[in-house]
Design a protein around this motif. Structure first.
Motif, PDB file in Angstrom:
ATOM      1  N   ARG A  13       0.847  -1.180   0.000  1.00  0.00           N
ATOM      2  CA  ARG A  13       0.000   0.000   0.000  1.00  0.00           C
ATOM      3  C   ARG A  13       0.888   1.237   0.000  1.00  0.00           C
ATOM      4  O   ARG A  13       1.491   1.572   1.012  1.00  0.00           O
ATOM      5  CB  ARG A  13      -0.903   0.000   1.227  1.00  0.00           C
ATOM      6  N   ALA A  14       0.981   1.905  -1.145  1.00  0.00           N
ATOM      7  CA  ALA A  14       1.808   3.099  -1.251  1.00  0.00           C
ATOM      8  C   ALA A  14       0.950   4.319  -0.944  1.00  0.00           C
ATOM      9  O   ALA A  14       0.398   4.951  -1.849  1.00  0.00           O
ATOM     10  CB  ALA A  14       2.425   3.200  -2.636  1.00  0.00           C
ATOM     11  N   LEU A  15       0.790   4.630   0.328  1.00  0.00           N
ATOM     12  CA  LEU A  15      -0.074   5.715   0.747  1.00  0.00           C
ATOM     13  C   LEU A  15       0.658   6.630   1.709  1.00  0.00           C
ATOM     14  O   LEU A  15       1.601   6.214   2.393  1.00  0.00           O
ATOM     15  CB  LEU A  15      -1.335   5.161   1.423  1.00  0.00           C
ATOM     16  N   PRO A  16       0.219   7.887   1.794  1.00  0.00           N
ATOM     17  CA  PRO A  16       0.869   8.813   2.730  1.00  0.00           C
ATOM     18  C   PRO A  16       0.661   8.388   4.178  1.00  0.00           C
ATOM     19  O   PRO A  16      -0.250   7.623   4.500  1.00  0.00           O
ATOM     20  CB  PRO A  16       0.179  10.151   2.436  1.00  0.00           C
ATOM     21  N   PHE A  17       1.507   8.932   5.038  1.00  0.00           N
ATOM     22  CA  PHE A  17       1.372   8.741   6.482  1.00  0.00           C
ATOM     23  C   PHE A  17       1.217  10.135   7.082  1.00  0.00           C
ATOM     24  O   PHE A  17       2.092  10.990   6.910  1.00  0.00           O
ATOM     25  CB  PHE A  17       2.604   8.042   7.046  1.00  0.00           C
ATOM     26  N   CYS A  18       0.106  10.382   7.764  1.00  0.00           N
ATOM     27  CA  CYS A  18      -0.224  11.727   8.217  1.00  0.00           C
ATOM     28  C   CYS A  18      -0.480  11.748   9.717  1.00  0.00           C
ATOM     29  O   CYS A  18      -1.046  10.799  10.272  1.00  0.00           O
ATOM     30  CB  CYS A  18      -1.456  12.257   7.494  1.00  0.00           C
ATOM     31  N   GLN A  42     -14.760   9.143  -5.610  1.00  0.00           N
ATOM     32  CA  GLN A  42     -14.175   8.517  -4.420  1.00  0.00           C
ATOM     33  C   GLN A  42     -12.700   8.841  -4.363  1.00  0.00           C
ATOM     34  O   GLN A  42     -11.987   8.750  -5.377  1.00  0.00           O
ATOM     35  CB  GLN A  42     -14.365   6.998  -4.437  1.00  0.00           C
ATOM     36  N   TYR A  43     -12.219   9.198  -3.171  1.00  0.00           N
ATOM     37  CA  TYR A  43     -10.814   9.533  -2.961  1.00  0.00           C
ATOM     38  C   TYR A  43     -10.285   8.744  -1.768  1.00  0.00           C
ATOM     39  O   TYR A  43     -10.915   8.726  -0.703  1.00  0.00           O
ATOM     40  CB  TYR A  43     -10.641  11.024  -2.677  1.00  0.00           C
ATOM     41  N   ILE A  44      -9.140   8.116  -1.932  1.00  0.00           N
ATOM     42  CA  ILE A  44      -8.456   7.448  -0.823  1.00  0.00           C
ATOM     43  C   ILE A  44      -7.417   8.410  -0.266  1.00  0.00           C
ATOM     44  O   ILE A  44      -6.618   8.984  -1.009  1.00  0.00           O
ATOM     45  CB  ILE A  44      -7.809   6.134  -1.282  1.00  0.00           C
ATOM     46  N   LEU A  45      -7.427   8.569   1.048  1.00  0.00           N
ATOM     47  CA  LEU A  45      -6.564   9.546   1.704  1.00  0.00           C
ATOM     48  C   LEU A  45      -5.235   8.944   2.155  1.00  0.00           C
ATOM     49  O   LEU A  45      -4.178   9.324   1.680  1.00  0.00           O
ATOM     50  CB  LEU A  45      -7.298  10.158   2.903  1.00  0.00           C
ATOM     51  N   ALA A  46      -5.286   8.000   3.106  1.00  0.00           N
ATOM     52  CA  ALA A  46      -4.050   7.502   3.706  1.00  0.00           C
ATOM     53  C   ALA A  46      -4.373   6.304   4.584  1.00  0.00           C
ATOM     54  O   ALA A  46      -5.515   5.859   4.687  1.00  0.00           O
ATOM     55  CB  ALA A  46      -3.374   8.601   4.533  1.00  0.00           C
ATOM     56  N   GLU A  47      -3.347   5.785   5.247  1.00  0.00           N
ATOM     57  CA  GLU A  47      -3.534   4.739   6.230  1.00  0.00           C
ATOM     58  C   GLU A  47      -4.345   5.280   7.405  1.00  0.00           C
ATOM     59  O   GLU A  47      -4.153   6.402   7.857  1.00  0.00           O
ATOM     60  CB  GLU A  47      -2.180   4.238   6.747  1.00  0.00           C
ATOM     61  N   GLY A  48      -5.299   4.490   7.882  1.00  0.00           N
ATOM     62  CA  GLY A  48      -6.158   4.929   8.979  1.00  0.00           C
ATOM     63  C   GLY A  48      -5.602   4.502  10.336  1.00  0.00           C
ATOM     64  O   GLY A  48      -4.537   3.902  10.413  1.00  0.00           O
ATOM     65  N   GLU A  49      -6.237   4.866  11.387  1.00  0.00           N
ATOM     66  CA  GLU A  49      -7.572   5.415  11.429  1.00  0.00           C
ATOM     67  C   GLU A  49      -7.502   6.928  11.618  1.00  0.00           C
ATOM     68  O   GLU A  49      -6.878   7.408  12.573  1.00  0.00           O
ATOM     69  CB  GLU A  49      -8.354   4.752  12.583  1.00  0.00           C
ATOM     70  N   TRP A  50      -8.152   7.681  10.706  1.00  0.00           N
ATOM     71  CA  TRP A  50      -8.226   9.124  10.829  1.00  0.00           C
ATOM     72  C   TRP A  50      -9.406   9.515  11.715  1.00  0.00           C
ATOM     73  O   TRP A  50     -10.335   8.739  11.927  1.00  0.00           O
ATOM     74  CB  TRP A  50      -8.376   9.771   9.462  1.00  0.00           C
ATOM     75  N   ASP A  51      -9.355  10.751  12.217  1.00  0.00           N
ATOM     76  CA  ASP A  51     -10.365  11.195  13.167  1.00  0.00           C
ATOM     77  C   ASP A  51     -11.594  11.788  12.481  1.00  0.00           C
ATOM     78  O   ASP A  51     -12.704  11.297  12.672  1.00  0.00           O
ATOM     79  CB  ASP A  51      -9.758  12.226  14.124  1.00  0.00           C
ATOM     80  N   TYR A 172      -8.362  18.107   7.623  1.00  0.00           N
ATOM     81  CA  TYR A 172      -8.647  16.866   8.346  1.00  0.00           C
ATOM     82  C   TYR A 172      -7.881  16.816   9.665  1.00  0.00           C
ATOM     83  O   TYR A 172      -6.731  17.264   9.759  1.00  0.00           O
ATOM     84  CB  TYR A 172      -8.254  15.648   7.511  1.00  0.00           C
ATOM     85  N   ARG A 173      -8.531  16.256  10.650  1.00  0.00           N
ATOM     86  CA  ARG A 173      -7.840  15.792  11.854  1.00  0.00           C
ATOM     87  C   ARG A 173      -7.461  14.351  11.536  1.00  0.00           C
ATOM     88  O   ARG A 173      -8.320  13.474  11.498  1.00  0.00           O
ATOM     89  CB  ARG A 173      -8.777  15.868  13.058  1.00  0.00           C
ATOM     90  N   SER A 174      -6.190  14.127  11.286  1.00  0.00           N
ATOM     91  CA  SER A 174      -5.789  12.853  10.696  1.00  0.00           C
ATOM     92  C   SER A 174      -5.609  11.753  11.744  1.00  0.00           C
ATOM     93  O   SER A 174      -6.535  11.483  12.515  1.00  0.00           O
ATOM     94  CB  SER A 174      -4.549  13.031   9.827  1.00  0.00           C
ATOM     95  N   LEU A 175      -4.471  11.133  11.812  1.00  0.00           N
ATOM     96  CA  LEU A 175      -4.292   9.858  12.495  1.00  0.00           C
ATOM     97  C   LEU A 175      -4.654   9.899  13.976  1.00  0.00           C
ATOM     98  O   LEU A 175      -4.226  10.790  14.710  1.00  0.00           O
ATOM     99  CB  LEU A 175      -2.841   9.396  12.345  1.00  0.00           C
TER     100      LEU A 175
END
Length: 729
Positions: A13-18, A42-51, A172-175
């Motif tokens: 999974r090549a996704l950002p880390f926020c 549809q948009y994929i943001l990053a590894e979860g879990e985001w707030d 976003y309030r992220s991780l």
């Protein structure tokens, strides 16, 4: 990372880390215009879990806050409680956010989820080619849906919505991160801007506890990887409030998918003026703060002829320290001289007239934020321009704007005039503006390396260096740049002296006059060179590296070699330079910087397979024989005995849901009979395990007809419904 261990990962999974607050759009993975004329993306943001998502922009000029179903706002960047939700423009836009918790194995995917849980999204019905029906376990993502209407509901213009393509970007309030006590036990789980817990989460995800639930507790071996008392001290140090009400250090970063653990840690440590110490596999984060010497070198313990210290070579060093960041505050655009609120009569709306000190950039229909006045309690808030003027000669600009909403109804009666003075106006659209202030400069070094010749004026040489500090504030970035400059070059001023650097060695078994052992000295510690060891270079130094040289065959004992540099106690500043007009922000416009710790009863339902059995009376008994729940802070999931629900009716649409309260309490099931074509609602803290119709049979398992809905637009499910990730927040 963030995967349910029951699932098999098929690819990287090549996704950002926020972490912290981020300004993000995501990667578009699905887009189409449906049969009802709605555009769905549809948009994929990053590894979860985001707030959560605080605000969403669907075009360069339209901003909204969101309640995770219908967008709230129109033509501006409003807060949720300051908008008339009857606006036609807002009803044309819908948004579903999924935080990226773990999807539950065994539960049928009915395409009924609207977030924030990780069930199958209802708008995947627009994409029948997406099979199987996906839950995107462990991924934060969202859907945005736009219905094209004839009027925008604001200006009456026809065709405005269809002429502007969606460009969704949100704040976003992220991780969500774990927070620990001094023994390594999880004491909280939620959104945080504290760099300590963000860095701990980074190390856990990338080095120690990969592909485990983000709320899981640590095993004994995993706990042994951290110095927990040191981490708690570091977290308290970062959270200490400054005079402006902000924490001393906060972290807000979006790291690219190819970022390494080393690069992420370097950036995060710099951002909170800290360093990482690892000894014997035990990790600690230490603030670079004033500290005392832990060892003294004297003639008794220094290895002869090993004091090799000289001036630091600064001939090519940078001397302009420039932080690159996106501003978390709202830039102050125009200063307000005064503001007056009037109402012509009891049936008229209030109008606020702002007189500004100079040019103002707003036009009719624009929205702006005002704060910092002599009466912020009544006047601070959002406004929309009705009439405006620009500066003419010496005449100030004037803006007439009603407040959003009519916030003066409770403060002022009809025809009564109220006023305030001072303050600033700005626009929510300008939050997260890119900044690169050049105010931290070492003037003495610039003169020292500049061109100098008889008969000419010395020409200073400014050499810039840039540092990425993510999403930040002028105050924090300025303090960090001052610290780095003083460490690298020494304190600026007319009596500037370049710092020393070099090496020194001592006998490994040495103990100084205060009983301190050289073997205990670590990187970042302060050591003292006594005049008896070196009269020329006596003073305090910081250890930047160390190594042990084993005993030689000639009989000399083991020794410890230290690389050191001058310790500068003046480097630890807690006050920033004045921001000036270029970098000022609206007072009290900073995003909330406190932790958002979720309730204790947080969990992921890892597996729950409903098994229906037909009864003789025509009803169905639903059993779950494999229920597994991973509670926050626990090392492993908890398995529960069979959970059953009897007397479920057949032949009609039902919603069967599972309710969890605490780890020690047996979960229970209940059912509801929802109205036709209306998505189900369940109590907070529950998750849907079946939505459909059980068809009666003569025995054994009943036939199952999955539930469906033609309500593509949603609106029937509250934000606390069907949450496999635990109680909604």
């Amino acid at each position: 990372m963030g995967l349910n261990p029951e699932y098999v990962q098929q690819s990287t999974r090549a996704l950002p880390f926020c972490v912290g607050y981020v300004y993000a759009q995501g990667s578009k993975v699905n887009s189409m215009v449906g049969p009802d004329g709605a555009t769905v993306e549809q948009y994929i943001l990053a590894e979860g879990e985001w707030d959560s998502c605080l605000y969403l922009s669907v075009s360069p000029t339209d901003f909204f806050s969101t309640d995770n179903e219908q967008l709230v706002g129109g033509g501006s960047f409003y807060t949720q409680n300051k908008f008339n939700q009857g606006d036609d423009y807002s009803r044309s836009l819908y948004y579903h956010f999924h935080g990226g918790s773990l999807a539950t194995k065994g539960v049928p995917n009915n395409l009924i989820s609207q977030g924030p849980d990780q069930g199958s999204e209802i708008w995947l019905r627009y994409f029948p080619s997406v099979t199987p029906q996906l839950c995107y376990s462990g991924l934060a993502y969202y859907f945005v849906r736009r219905i094209i209407q004839a009027s925008d509901g604001i200006t009456g213009d026809v065709g405005v919505l269809s002429s502007v393509a969606m460009q969704p970007t949100g704040i976003y309030r992220s991780l969500r991160c774990r927070m620990f006590d001094a023994t390594g036990e999880v004491t909280g789980y939620g959104f945080t801007v504290n760099p300590t817990w963000q860095m701990t989460e980074t190390v856990l995800r990338y080095q120690i506890k990969q592909q485990q639930p983000s709320l899981a507790g640590l095993t004994r071996a995993e706990k042994a990887c951290f110095d927990w008392p040191a981490l708690v001290d570091h977290a308290n140090r970062n959270a200490a409030l400054l005079s402006n009400g902000a924490p001393t250090y906060a972290g807000n970063f979006a790291f690219a998918s190819d970022a390494t653990l080393a690069s992420m840690m370097e950036t995060q440590l710099r951002n909170c003026r800290s360093y990482k110490r690892e000894r014997g596999g035990v990790i600690a984060f230490i603030g670079d703060d004033p500290r005392v010497s832990v060892f003294t070198f004297s003639q008794r313990n220094v290895v002869p002829n090993t004091v090799k210290i000289s001036k630091k070579d600064l001939s090519t060093a940078s001397n302009v320290y420039i932080p690159q960041y996106r501003d978390l505050g709202i830039p102050a655009v125009t200063e307000v001289v005064n503001v007056e609120v009037t109402q012509a009569d009891a049936n008229s709306k209030f109008i606020c007239t702002f007189t500004t000190n100079g040019q103002q950039p707003l036009f009719s229909g624009d929205s702006f934020t005002y704060s910092g006045s002599s009466d912020d309690a009544d006047f601070a808030g959002d406004y929309r321009v009705e009439l405006y003027s620009t500066t003419t000669g010496n005449q100030p600009a004037v803006i007439s704007a009603p407040p959003i909403p009519n916030q003066f109804n409770t403060s002022f009666g009809p025809q009564k005039i109220a006023s305030a003075t001072g303050g600033f106006i700005g626009t929510q659209q300008s939050r997260f503006s890119q900044r690169a202030p050049t105010v931290v400069q070492h003037r003495a070094h610039q003169k020292a390396v500049g061109q100098v010749a008889p008969g000419i004026i010395p020409i200073p040489r400014a050499t810039p260096v840039y540092y990425d500090l993510g999403n930040n504030t002028f105050d924090q970035t300025n303090r960090i740049m001052q610290w780095m400059m003083a460490r690298d070059l020494g304190t600026d001023g007319p009596n500037w002296k370049a710092p020393f650097q070099g090496t020194i060695s001592g006998y490994l078994e040495s103990v100084d006059v205060n009983g301190n052992a050289l073997a205990e000295v670590e990187n970042g510690d302060i050591i003292t060179i006594d005049p008896t060891a070196s009269p020329e270079f006596a003073g305090d130094y910081e250890v930047v590296d160390n190594a042990v040289e084993p005993a030689s065959s000639s009989g000399s004992g083991s020794q410890r070699d230290l690389t050191i540099q001058t310790y500068n106690p003046a480097a630890f500043v807690d006050v920033s330079y004045p921001p000036g007009d270029s970098y000022s922000t609206l007072p009290n416009s900073l995003l909330p910087m406190g932790d958002s710790v979720l309730p204790e009863a947080q969990y992921y339902v890892m597996q729950a397979t409903p098994s229906p059995v037909s009864e003789d009376d025509g009803t169905v008994t639903v059993n779950i024989n494999d229920l597994s729940i991973w509670w926050a802070g626990q090392e492993a999931p908890t398995a529960y005995p069979t959970v059953s629900l009897a007397k479920v009716p057949t032949g009609e649409l039902v919603t069967v849901y599972l309710a969890m309260t605490t780890m020690a309490t047996q979960p229970t099931m209940s059912f509801q009979v929802p109205a036709a074509n209306v998505l189900p609602t369940v109590p907070a803290g529950s998750m849907i395990v079946f939505y459909g119709t059980y068809l009666p049979t003569t025995g054994g398992s009943p036939l199952v007809q999955p539930g469906s809905s033609t309500n593509y637009g949603g609106g029937a499910v509250s934000s606390d419904s069907s949450s496999p990730s635990g109680p909604s927040n």
